[in-house]
Design an enzyme around this catalytic site. Structure first.
Site, PDB file in Angstrom:
ATOM      1  N   CYS A  70       5.471   8.652 -37.004  1.00  0.00           N
ATOM      2  CA  CYS A  70       6.701   7.974 -37.430  1.00  0.00           C
ATOM      3  C   CYS A  70       6.400   6.793 -38.339  1.00  0.00           C
ATOM      4  CB  CYS A  70       7.500   7.519 -36.215  1.00  0.00           C
ATOM      5  SG  CYS A  70       8.022   8.878 -35.144  1.00  0.00           S
ATOM      6  N   THR A  71       5.289   6.119 -38.101  1.00  0.00           N
ATOM      7  CA  THR A  71       4.894   5.008 -38.967  1.00  0.00           C
ATOM      8  C   THR A  71       4.688   5.496 -40.397  1.00  0.00           C
ATOM      9  OG1 THR A  71       3.888   3.781 -37.141  1.00  0.00           O
ATOM     10  CG2 THR A  71       3.140   3.240 -39.368  1.00  0.00           C
TER      11      THR A  71
END
Length: 230
Positions: free
Chosen positions: A43-44
């Protein structure tokens, strides 16, 4: 959440202040995308790359809105990590992240992992992505497992397709289409209307079945729905 369903309005707190979704959306398209948790590796990379490409969404009249069930303070700390990891993000972090600790919005928008939906301690949002048109309708949805990162180029490609086919409702985009390539002419378009709609011509493929339903053209880029339509 079904295709062409009206996405319900909602109010939410975000990293850029409270929003009323319909009012915040205005006359723009929206990409609303959820994440299982802050400080997660895949997700980063996603939030970072989407932020890097934010000017490409902006020029298409698309607003970006992320969602996670963590606290706003956690989101803000995570943004610092994302900006450090993706150092080519232009300027400030460009889009808000919704804080949804109660998971009420995640449930409302069908973002909760089915296996965990009844356990408030471990319930995680699936990695859903919704493309919403200015009339608040869900036009496209994608769902990814936690192990597979999204493709930002694909997000932009499908937005280009949706906006083109809204403008020219008698065409569709084929597999692997990107702007500038041939589009498909819908079977509902009569042969008698072809010269009016596509004066520069079309290509036809006769199939073994005898059908003539594969018709393509590149004569679409300067057309407008108000200028040429059935």
């Amino acid at each position: 959440m079904r295709i062409n369903q009206v996405v319900p309005n909602f109010k939410a707190n975000t990293t850029k202040g409270p929003i009323d979704f319909y009012q915040w959306q205005g006359k723009s398209w929206v990409v609303l995308f959820s994440h299982p948790a802050d400080f997660t590796p895949v997700c980063t990379t996603e939030l970072g790359r989407i932020a890097v490409h934010s000017p490409h969404f902006e020029k298409r009249n698309v607003k970006l809105l992320a969602h996670s069930c963590d606290k706003l303070k956690s989101h803000q700390d995570w943004v610092d990590d994302i900006k450090d990891y993706c150092r080519d993000i232009p300027g400030d972090f460009p889009y808000p992240i919704i804080g949804d600790e109660s998971r009420d919005l995640a449930v409302k928008l069908d973002m909760i992992d089915e296996d965990q939906k009844d356990n408030p301690e471990t319930a995680l949002t699936v990695r859903a992505l919704y493309i919403i048109s200015p009339d608040h309708k869900l036009r496209l949805s994608m769902h990814y497992p936690m192990s597979t990162g999204r493709n930002v180029d694909e997000m932009l490609r499908v937005i280009d397709s949706l906006q083109l086919t809204d403008r020219l409702p008698y065409v569709a985009t084929p597999a692997n289409w990107v702007p500038g390539e041939k589009v498909m002419i819908l079977p509902s378009v009569k042969e008698a209307d072809i010269p009016k709609l596509f004066p520069k011509g079309v290509d036809r493929v006769t199939m073994p079945s005898g059908g003539n339903y594969v018709r393509t053209t590149t004569d679409y880029q300067i057309l407008t729905a108000g200028k040429s339509k059935l």
